[in-house]
Structure formats: C-alpha cells, structure tokens
Scaffold this motif. Structure first.
Motif, short mmCIF file in Angstrom:
data_model
loop_
_atom_site.label_atom_id
_atom_site.label_comp_id
_atom_site.label_asym_id
_atom_site.label_seq_id
_atom_site.Cartn_x
_atom_site.Cartn_y
_atom_site.Cartn_z
N CYS A 109 0.83 -1.20 0.00
CA CYS A 109 0.00 0.00 0.00
C CYS A 109 0.87 1.25 0.00
CB CYS A 109 -0.96 0.00 1.19
SG CYS A 109 -0.17 -0.29 2.77
N VAL A 110 2.03 1.16 0.63
CA VAL A 110 2.93 2.31 0.67
C VAL A 110 3.33 2.70 -0.74
CG1 VAL A 110 5.14 3.17 1.53
CG2 VAL A 110 3.78 1.61 2.93
N ILE A 111 3.58 1.67 -1.56
CA ILE A 111 3.97 1.92 -2.95
C ILE A 111 2.75 2.32 -3.78
CG2 ILE A 111 4.97 0.87 -5.02
CD1 ILE A 111 6.39 -1.08 -3.04
N ALA A 112 1.61 1.68 -3.50
CA ALA A 112 0.44 1.90 -4.35
C ALA A 112 -0.10 3.32 -4.22
CB ALA A 112 -0.66 0.90 -4.00
N CYS A 113 0.00 3.90 -3.06
CA CYS A 113 -0.61 5.22 -2.84
C CYS A 113 0.18 6.28 -3.60
CB CYS A 113 -0.64 5.56 -1.35
SG CYS A 113 -1.38 7.20 -1.06
N PRO A 114 -0.48 6.98 -4.55
CA PRO A 114 0.27 7.98 -5.33
C PRO A 114 0.69 9.16 -4.46
CG PRO A 114 -2.06 8.09 -5.85
CD PRO A 114 -1.88 6.91 -4.95
N ARG A 115 0.10 9.28 -3.27
CA ARG A 115 0.45 10.41 -2.42
C ARG A 115 1.28 9.98 -1.22
NH1 ARG A 115 -4.46 14.64 -3.41
NH2 ARG A 115 -3.48 15.30 -5.33
N ASN A 116 1.67 8.73 -1.25
CA ASN A 116 2.58 8.23 -0.21
C ASN A 116 2.01 8.47 1.18
OD1 ASN A 116 4.81 7.02 0.74
ND2 ASN A 116 6.19 8.76 0.44
N LEU A 117 0.75 8.15 1.36
CA LEU A 117 0.10 8.44 2.63
C LEU A 117 0.26 7.33 3.66
CD1 LEU A 117 -3.18 10.12 1.36
CD2 LEU A 117 -1.23 11.20 2.46
N PHE A 118 0.72 6.18 3.22
CA PHE A 118 0.88 5.09 4.18
C PHE A 118 2.29 5.07 4.74
CE2 PHE A 118 -2.94 3.45 2.19
CZ PHE A 118 -3.64 3.03 3.30
N GLU A 119 2.38 4.73 5.99
CA GLU A 119 3.67 4.59 6.63
C GLU A 119 3.63 3.30 7.43
OE1 GLU A 119 4.47 7.41 9.68
OE2 GLU A 119 6.59 6.88 9.81
N LEU A 120 4.74 2.55 7.40
CA LEU A 120 4.81 1.37 8.24
C LEU A 120 5.37 1.80 9.59
CD1 LEU A 120 6.20 -1.24 5.70
CD2 LEU A 120 3.84 -0.80 6.34
N ARG A 121 4.55 1.67 10.61
CA ARG A 121 5.00 2.06 11.95
C ARG A 121 4.96 0.84 12.85
NH1 ARG A 121 4.66 7.89 12.65
NH2 ARG A 121 4.63 7.70 14.91
N PRO A 122 5.82 0.82 13.88
CA PRO A 122 5.78 -0.31 14.81
C PRO A 122 4.41 -0.39 15.46
CG PRO A 122 7.68 1.11 15.22
CD PRO A 122 6.84 1.80 14.21
N ILE A 123 3.95 -1.64 15.63
CA ILE A 123 2.62 -1.80 16.21
C ILE A 123 2.58 -1.18 17.61
CG2 ILE A 123 1.10 -3.56 17.20
CD1 ILE A 123 1.51 -5.22 14.76
N GLY A 124 3.66 -1.29 18.34
CA GLY A 124 3.73 -0.68 19.66
C GLY A 124 3.22 -1.62 20.74
N LYS A 125 3.60 -1.32 21.95
CA LYS A 125 3.16 -2.16 23.07
C LYS A 125 1.66 -2.06 23.21
CE LYS A 125 7.34 -2.00 25.77
NZ LYS A 125 8.08 -0.99 26.52
N ARG A 126 1.02 -3.18 23.31
CA ARG A 126 -0.45 -3.26 23.40
C ARG A 126 -1.12 -2.39 22.33
NH1 ARG A 126 -1.75 -1.04 28.40
NH2 ARG A 126 0.42 -0.56 28.78
N SER A 127 -0.48 -2.37 21.17
CA SER A 127 -1.03 -1.64 20.03
C SER A 127 -1.26 -0.17 20.33
CB SER A 127 -2.35 -2.27 19.56
OG SER A 127 -2.09 -3.48 18.92
N ARG A 128 -0.45 0.39 21.19
CA ARG A 128 -0.61 1.82 21.49
C ARG A 128 0.29 2.62 20.55
NH1 ARG A 128 -2.46 3.24 26.93
NH2 ARG A 128 -0.95 4.93 27.02
N ARG A 129 -0.36 3.42 19.73
CA ARG A 129 0.40 4.23 18.77
C ARG A 129 -0.17 5.64 18.77
NH1 ARG A 129 -0.75 -0.37 16.07
NH2 ARG A 129 -2.50 0.51 14.94
#
Lengths: 294, 459, 351
Positions: free
Chosen positions: A181-201
C-alpha cells in the motif's frame, strides 16, 4: 490376433515414451540446494516481495546465500514476523536480525466530513489517475482520494475504503506490513509504523506541508505546524518541518499528551485519551476501530 | 462543404484516423475585444513546460507592465514578465491549470504603466500600432529576443519557442510550419488572430522562418475558416517564402505529427520530433507573439483567448492580460450561466478542467469553455463491444482498446511493445467509443507509469 | 462555493452514440428483412420471431439479474438483436418449444457463459442456430412455402411436421440451395432439377427458406442503411460475398452445367443475411480493416466449400462460426499500421 497387435502397439509406444522421458529428465536435470526448499517451506509463501526479493523463492535463495556467508541478520520477512525469522535462524543455527512487528498507518484524516468536497471528480475510480488530474475534491494536494488503489494492492484483505468516510481503514490483525500500500498510494500516505506495546500508537494523521491557513481551508483536521505538540512532548519525539509535525515512532512513548494539545485534532491515538478540552471533530483512529471485513 | 480556393486548389490532410466532432465555433464572428485590467493579477511562475521561472521580485516591489518577475533558470524554461503595473502584494501558491497549487506572484493593479522599452507596443493594431515589416534581426538575435520575451507555444503545450529554433547538429530543417488549424471544437482565438492580425502573423512567420534558416514557411489552415484562408493567401502573395495550405477539417490535425504529415507527407517516426523530418511547427498565435517580441521588444504579457459555451450570453474572443482570474473573463462574456457543470481551460478535446474560478489565465490558456451539468458528466461505462471505432480513429495507428486494458492491468511491457508511448492523447478514441470507456484516462495512466519506471531505472 | 464543478480528464465531449443506439440501429436495419419474412410466411413467422426475441430477452434478464445479481443491461438491446437474428435464421413454422430452447441456448451458452456482452467469441444467434440444427435436423430443414395465411397449429405442439397430416401444401420441398446441391450430385446436372427458382425470385424472396433469408433485396436495404450509419464497415460484407463468389465461381467456370453461378450463390440461402448481419457482428469480428478482410473473405470461401462439398446444402452459419474462432489469432497478428513506422521519405518535397 487384433488384440495382440493392439497390446504390442500400445505397449511399444509406452516403452518408447518412458525411455524418452527418462532421457529428457536426465539431460535437463537441475540440481537445487535442498536447503532452499526447506527454507522456502518455512516462509509464508505469499510472494509479497516486502523482503526486497522476488517472492519467497528469491528470499529463500538469499537466505541460503547469506547462510553460506555466515550472516542472515540483514534479511527480514515482514509478513512472517519474528516467529518466521526465528524458525529460519534455528534452521541455520544463525542469529537473525531483530524485526519489530509493523503495521500500515494512513497519514490522512481528510474524510468526507473533515475535508468536504469542493469539486466533483469524474473518471475511473483510481487514485493515480485522479492524482495526475488535480489536487482532489477537497482541494488538499496531499490528501487521500479514497478511490482505493491501496485496497486493490493489499493481498491480505487488510485494507478497505470505508464508504462513509471515504478513507481506507487498516485491519491491524490482518496487516503484514508488506508495504504494497505504501507503494500503491500515489500520495505516499501510508507509513509502516511499529505496532507498539499493546497496540498503542500515536501519529500525526496528515501530510500537508502547506501553511496552516491554506491547509485549514481544505481540511478541518490538517496539521498546521503550530508546534504545540512538540512543546508538550516529554521525549522530544516531534520534529516540525515544512509546517508539518511528525512523531518519530522510535522515540515516541505513546503517552498521548500531544493528542489533546493539537488545535485541529490532527494527532490520532489508537487508545482512549482523557480529553481536557473538546477536540473538534476528532475522528476515532482507523486502526483503533477496524471495520469488519465484508 | 465547398472547398475554398487555395494556391494549389486542393485540400490536404493526414490519412490515418481522425474524427469530426461538432465544430461549435459559435464565436468565430466575434471580433477580439480587450478585457479590462484585473484588480489583482495572479502571475504564475510556471506557465510553460519545464522548470519554473526564478522569482525576481519581492513583496512590496513596484512593477510595471513588462518588468521581469521570473527568470528562466535553464534552457527548458521561460521568463515571466509582469502583465500589469502595480505593487507586489503577496507571493503564495495558487491553483493553476495542473490542478495543483504553484507559486504565483499576486500584484495589486494600479494604473497601466509600461516599461519604457515596451511602451511603444502598448496599442493594438486597430488603434494605431504600426506594422514593422523590415526584419533587421539575425537568427541569433531572434532567438535571444524570443527567450527574453518569454515566448512559449500558444497552442496549449506552452513549450519555450526559442528552444525549437536551436537546431542540434546533424539535423537539417527544411520547412517551418505555422499551425492555423485550430481543430479543437469551440475555439476561435487563432481564427480571429489570423483575420485581425494577419499582417503581424505574416511578419512573425517570416521572423521564425529566418530564425530557423529555411526557405519555406507553410501556414496550414482548415477549410472551416474560409475567410482566414483566403485572407492569409492574399497576404502571402507579398511574402515569396510563405505559402498557405488549406486542410480538410479533421481532428486532430493541429497535433504536430499529424500536421507535418498533412502538409509535407512525412511521418515523424515513433519517439522522434518533427525536426527529425526537417520540420518545426509553431502556432499562429506564437508567430504573432514572436513578431511583437522581435520587432517591439514586447514580452509575453497578454494573449487572445476564446470564452465560449452554449450557455453564455456573450461568448467571444478576448485579449486578456496574463494573470487575470478566469472569473473576470467569464463575467465579460456574460457571466457564469446557471447550471454550469464544468470549466475547461482550452478546448473540449484536450483542455483541462478546473474546479476553481480563481484560476488565472496563463500563457497556454487558449480558451475557456463552459459546459452545462448535462454535458459535464460522463456517461456510464459499458462493456467493450469490440466495435473497433477506437482503432479506426486513432491517428497514430494504435489499438486503444487493448492499450487501456493493458495499462489498467499494469502490464506495461506489453503496452509498450504495442506503442502506448506513441499516443498523443488526442482523445479521439474516448470521443468515439459508444461504450463510453475511459480509454485515454487509462492510456495516460500507463504512459505515466512507464515514464516513472524509466526515470527510476535511470536514477 | 455554491456549485460543485466537475473535474475530469479530457476529452470533455463524447459521441452521442452508445451501445444501445448501435444495437437499436441494427434492429431497425433488420426491419425490411423481417417484413419480407412476415409478408411471405405470415403468422407462423411472427410467432417464431416474437418468441425467439422474447426468450432471448427473458433469459438474459434471468441470468444477469436473478442468477448473477448484476444490474440489468437489457436496455442496450443486444439481446433483442440476438433474438431477432436467431428468429430470422429459422424456418417459419419451427415448433415453438424448439425456438425456445434455441434462444435460451443462444443467450446462455452463446453469450452469458463468456461474461455477457462483448465477451462472447461466437455470434450468439449462430450458436443458437447451430444448436438447433444439430438437435432438430428434420424440423430445421423443413421449409414451408411462402403463404401469408398459413398457420401451423402443430407449431404449438411438439410434433414434427413430417408426422402431421396438414395437407401437401403445408410443407414444400427443399430450398434453392438444396436443389442446387441435388443438381451437382445428379448425373445430368442442374438441368435435371425441376422448380429451381430464378435469380429474380431469390432477389425478391418468393422462395422457401429461413424467414429472414429469403429476400436479398430486403437484406440489402438494411445492410446499406447500416453502412450509411457507419455501424458496419464495408470490408466485412464485401469480402464475405467476394470469397463466396471466388470459390463458387471457380467451379462454375469449370462446369456450369453442374454448379450454379456465383450470383446465384450470393442470392440464395443465408449468404446475404450472413454477409450483412452476421459477419459484421462487432463483438465476434476482428478489430482492424485488414483483419476483417481476412476474416470475412475466409468465411466466404468456407461457405462456398461447405455448400459445394459439405453435408449441408447451406454453410454460411457454420463458416462464420468457424472463422469466429480465428478472430483472436487474427487480432494478434493483424495490427494497424503504426504512424511513423514507414521510413520517413525525406526526398519527397512538401506540397
């Protein structure tokens, strides 16, 4: 007599082909490292390419090559996660690199309500085509179109455009952080971020670098680069560049202090925050409330 | 259609493909009117193909008409001059024809003071600008004058004109072709320029011909402009090196490759330029602008454009200063009609739709077309019935039905081998498709992806 | 902003034509041939035609809306075209249950299994006809003589007309092509054949045959209309008829006493209907003019071959179906000439 002829003919043909097949298979025999086959079996087998190699066979080959050189710590299988890499490491008896589980995060909250349409797009429902045409219905030249190029690119059914908000939503449990999805988005809106402890982001859900007054015209929840979040951040994790704040996931401790501080509600958290003052039209995080798969 | 008398008596055209959409030239008899000065001019720094001009003024500066406010940083770029006099109020991004905000200089207009060097050219021929027929300048001087004046192609692509006349070694130009085709429906700006500024177009053509260093300049005009055709033919009698060629009415004859084919019979090979077959093509408007730049030292500060659409009460052709918001030009043409669904900068076949009335007029704006809501929306896409019309009308001999599908499926190498990069995006296939398929949209998408991949490969 | 402007990529104007306008124009073009059929065969023809059209439309509706749960596309008229074409290919008086099964087969197997409009490799009407010809050979080759007021009650029942006792005039003998084939086999040649219709009869349609095929004149009127409307291109019909003429003409020159002349072959049987309404079917013909020439020319040659040497006296529909299967390969190799592919001829002077 006829029966005999038939048996002889067919039997002869069968024998002839058997010999032929035997010779051909001998002649064109390919020897393959058995380790490659074993490793490939340990990989997820989805050929997503997130490792940087052409599919799982490519990754397996790289792993075998790495094992020969005695180091596979630079190789990571994002969708397989730590378990996959650990089992591969055990197979070779080598150390594997630490891989943090990641998830795709959409850095735009320009929903139909937050960034109302000022024009009407007409044409194929494709973000790349709309992107080539103009800034978009809301006028924000950085915002999400909602035509779902990302949804098409996702092979894990982890991304769906919510027809009500017009924004894609990531299902955390299904996302393998393959990065398509990071590549597919022409506006580069996706970022891969660490899920984080207990999914806290905590992240800034905006990529607009225009001046605050301009970006506010497009979208009520745009980051205006005011810097209030940076001031309250206890770990100094929020640099501001080009009128845009960015929360560094490596430094962020997910305390959530910046969230109520944001005057536009551009910072989203995947966990509930005690709000001191009302946040205008703060949409719940897409990741916090995954839409059920249809 | 009665063929008008031409020099050779025969109308020419390109042989393959093409369509004939309703011409809708409703403004062809409207004389050019000067549009009043705007209160605030929005001068974009990128009005051309190539790098944006570099800003030369700051907020608070006083500028006059003709003051340089943007300087070309490289070869493929163009100077930008102030089209008005007044004070620089702000420098901020404004949405242009590309649909994205681009840096623009906002000038609060105060009076109409011209720089001394260009003052002479202030009037229009009909109120006393004398014709300067003698051409003193050398080819080198002409190129410099074109570059200084920020002259770019006025047909729509806005390619810097001086660059076209820099012939690389190994190529021999033979013909200058001046494009008076105006094959886009609705638009009549070039038509009026040829009728009302015929002498200036002629001298401009002569200037460009000298710059290119060729013996022959040919002005191509479609037969649906018989008055312009006969007037230009009459004028051409005074210019031994200029001839006029009548052309059959067919879209997209104004496309460079098609026009070269129609007039010279030469086909520009795939991936090459007209210069590779010895031709350079420029628009009639560009020739007139070149005349002013060379003979009067006048930069590109205004242009003739058509404001048209069936709902307008007073459609016409207007001489508009660059940077005028289109809203003001539309007011002049009778105001935005009730139920306007789409605003197009340029013609209906290749023009760009804009969502904002604040978009300023730029060098490449050949017209403003308003469509009502019914015309604005595309019809629903139906399955391809293999009627083969798209193949029949493609002037480049391509198969749009396959190309669009290959692009949609991201099968770029197959699309490339079938010539997707040859597509000139004229829109004939989409126009003619009875299933209303988005053929050009997907072909454009494929082309863009292939170009992006090529850049990535090089980097 | 008070109003929301539409923003889209160019071109901003489109043709007024649409799939439905194309299809309905084809329907209009069929009217003369249909009228000729109705004039000749009366009520029984109307029954067959009406039923086949209704059945095609209903089965398309059933498959798209009820089975596939997709939006209804009946308004595009393609099912009507298929239904009418199928009906025109049948003898008047075909038992109605056979018509029904043929129509359902045409739409279901000929069109919808491939994905509906635009995706079918074979002409659905011909698929339906081929299905009926193999399933009900007797009824499909029983050609009633033209008779406006005849109407065959047995059409409603299942019985073949051969078992009926309706009187001798109810069922006439074979078609012109049947007679021609008989003549070729006869020791004395064509001259031995009684009741061979003349060219004018074939042209005007006062002959037995499929209801839509009998009058070459009526079909020609519709075909020329389609040409004028630019719905069909000239290559397909002309090359089809030319291919047929070449093949039959060759044998006619060799032995005129055995073989009918090419004009006779063009006017007789399904050649005209095939040339103007079947070979020209957009979906199942090649995309380039040269491709269509090869496609239609080969179909014409094949028609001639089947007529002179095949088991059936008529071969147009099978020939076209066979050539339909070659369309993808023709489209693969026959491409339009690309602009600029010719070596630029710099020696040629402009003007």
């Amino acid at each position: 007599m006829i029966t005999l002829f038939a048996v002889l003919t067919l039997g002869g043909l069968a024998a002839m082909f058997a010999v032929l097949l035997f010779l051909v298979s001998k002649r064109f025999h390919v020897t393959e490292d058995p380790r490659k086959v074993d490793v490939e079996a340990l990989l997820p087998g989805i050929n997503c390419g997130a490792c940087g190699f052409p599919g799982c066979p490519g990754m397996a080959e790289a792993l075998v090559k790495g094992a020969d050189e005695g180091d596979i710590s630079h190789l990571v299988c994002p969708p397989g996660g730590p378990t996959t890499m650990e089992s591969i490491g055990a197979y070779f008896g080598l150390e594997v690199g630490a891989s943090k589980p990641m998830v795709a995060v959409l850095r735009c909250n320009g929903s139909c309500a937050n960034a109302p349409a000022k024009t009407t797009y007409d044409g194929p429902a494709n973000c790349a085509i709309a992107h080539s045409l103009y800034a978009g219905e809301s006028g924000c030249p950085f915002g999400c179109f909602g035509h779902g190029d990302c949804e098409v690119s996702c092979e894990f059914d982890a991304l769906h455009v919510n027809p009500e908000t017009g924004l894609p939503e990531v299902i955390e449990e299904k996302c393998t952080a393959c990065g398509k999805c990071v590549i597919a988005c022409p506006r580069n809106l996706f970022e891969l971020r660490p899920i984080g402890k207990r999914s806290r982001r905590v992240f800034v859900s905006c990529r607009n670098t225009e001046k605050g007054a301009v970006s506010k015209k497009h979208c009520s929840v745009s980051c205006i680069g005011c810097g209030k979040c940076a001031k309250v951040c206890p770990v100094d994790a929020i640099p501001i560049e080009n009128n845009l704040a960015y929360i560094d996931p490596e430094k962020c401790i997910a305390c959530g202090k910046c969230v109520p501080e944001c005057p536009t509600g551009a910072i989203l958290a995947t966990f509930p925050i005690k709000v001191k003052k009302p946040v205008p039209a703060g949409e719940p995080s897409p990741a916090a409330k995954p839409a059920p798969a249809e | 259609m009665s063929a008008p008398v031409t020099e050779s008596g025969k109308l020419m055209t390109f042989p393959r493909g093409g369509i004939h959409p309703p011409e809708q030239k409703i403004t062809q008899d409207q004389p050019i009117q000067a549009c009043p000065l705007p209160q605030e001019a929005v001068v974009l720094l990128a009005q051309h193909i190539g790098a944006p001009a570099e800003l030369q003024v700051k907020v608070g500066d006083q500028v006059k008409v003709g003051t340089l406010i943007g300087k070309a940083p490289g070869l493929i770029s163009a100077n930008i001059h102030s089209p008005v006099s007044g004070k620089v109020k702000k420098i901020e991004p404004r949405t242009d024809a590309s649909g994205y905000p681009k840096t623009a200089v906002l000038i609060t207009v105060d009076g109409d003071e011209w720089e001394d060097s260009v003052h002479e050219s202030k009037d229009f021929p009909w109120n006393g600008r004398p014709l300067k027929r003698d051409i003193q300048a050398s080819p080198e001087e002409i190129r410099t004058a074109l570059a200084n004046g920020g002259i770019v192609g006025m047909g729509g692509a806005a390619f810097p004109t001086n660059v076209k006349y820099m012939v690389p070694p190994g190529k021999t130009p033979e013909y200058l072709i001046i494009n008076g085709v105006e094959c886009e429906p609705y638009l009549t700006a070039d038509h009026r320029v040829m009728l009302e500024l015929a002498d200036e177009v002629m001298v401009g053509t002569e200037i460009l011909r000298i710059a290119l260093g060729v013996e022959k300049a040919i002005i191509g005009i479609e037969a649906n402009k018989p008055d312009a055709l006969s007037l230009m033919e009459k004028k051409a009698q005074d210019y031994p090196n200029i001839s006029v060629q009548g052309l059959v009415v067919k879209y997209p004859q104004g496309a460079e490759k098609q026009l070269v084919r129609a007039i010279t019979g030469r086909e520009v090979p795939s991936g090459k330029l007209p210069l590779d077959v010895g031709c350079v093509v420029n628009n009639v408007g560009t020739a007139q602008a070149a005349y002013l730049a060379v003979q009067y030292n006048r930069p590109f500060i205004d242009r003739v454009l058509t404001v048209t659409g069936t709902g307008l009460s007073n459609p016409g052709n207007f001489l508009v200063r660059l940077g005028t918001p289109i809203q003001q030009v539309i007011e002049l043409a009778g105001g935005l009609p009730e139920g306007t669904g789409k605003i197009i900068l340029g013609g209906p076949m290749m023009g760009k739709a804009t969502g904002s009335l604040d978009t300023p007029v730029a060098k490449g704006t050949s017209g403003i077309l308003l469509l009502d809501q019914k015309q604005a929306k595309r019809a629903a896409v139906q399955p391809c019935i293999r009627c083969s019309r798209c193949v029949g009308v493609c002037p480049m001999g391509l198969e749009p039905y396959i190309l669009s599908e290959l692009a949609r499926q991201n099968r770029y190498s197959e699309a490339e081998s079938r010539g997707i990069m040859d597509c000139v995006e004229c829109g004939s296939c989409s126009y003619t498709c009875p299933s209303h398929r988005d053929l050009v949209d997907w072909i454009r998408y494929g082309k863009a992806r292939i170009m992006a991949n090529r850049r990535k490969g090089k980097a | 902003m008070s109003s929301s402007f539409v923003v889209s990529l160019s071109p901003h104007v489109r043709t007024k034509d649409s799939v439905s306008s194309v299809m309905w124009t084809v329907v209009i073009a069929m009217v003369p041939a249909i009228l000729a059929g109705l004039w000749a065969f009366g009520i029984s023809a109307a029954l067959v035609l009406g039923l086949s059209t209704a059945a095609c439309v209903l089965s398309e509706w059933f498959i798209t809306v009820v089975m596939l749960k997709k939006p209804n596309r009946l308004a595009d008229g393609s099912a009507v075209v298929t239904g009418l074409l199928l009906g025109m290919n049948l003898p008047a008086g075909t038992p109605l249950w056979q018509v029904l099964s043929g129509a359902v087969f045409a739409i279901g197997v000929g069109k919808m299994v491939f994905g509906g409009l635009g995706h079918n490799p074979f002409n659905p009407a011909l698929v339906g006809r081929a299905f009926m010809l193999t399933s009900f050979p007797a009824d499909m080759t029983a050609w009633p003589a033209p008779n406006l007021f005849r109407w065959n009650l047995l059409q409603f029942g299942g019985a073949s007309r051969y078992t009926a006792t309706l009187g001798a005039d109810a069922v006439s003998g074979p078609t012109a092509l049947g007679l021609v084939a008989e003549g070729a086999a006869h020791t004395e040649g064509l001259s031995a054949i009684q009741g061979l219709p003349g060219h004018l009869d074939l042209f005007l349609g006062t002959i037995p045959g499929s209801m839509g095929e009998i009058s070459a004149l009526a079909i020609l009127v519709g075909g020329v209309f389609l040409l004028a409307k630019k719905i069909i291109s000239w290559e397909s019909p002309i090359f089809f008829l030319a291919g047929l003429s070449v093949f039959t003409g060759l044998f006619w020159i060799l032995d005129p006493s055995r073989y009918a002349d090419p004009l006779y072959h063009i006017l007789a049987g399904g050649a005209m209907l095939g040339a103007w309404f079947m070979v020209t079917d957009m979906v199942t013909s090649p995309m380039t003019p040269r491709g269509r020439m090869i496609f239609a020319g080969s179909a014409g040659l094949l028609t001639g071959a089947i007529r002179l040497f095949g088991a059936f006296p008529e071969g147009a529909s099978y020939a076209i179906l066979i050539m339909n299967s070659f369309v993808p390969i023709i489209d693969r190799y026959i491409r339009p000439t690309r602009f600029g592919s010719k070596q630029a001829d710099l020696s040629r002077k402009g003007r």
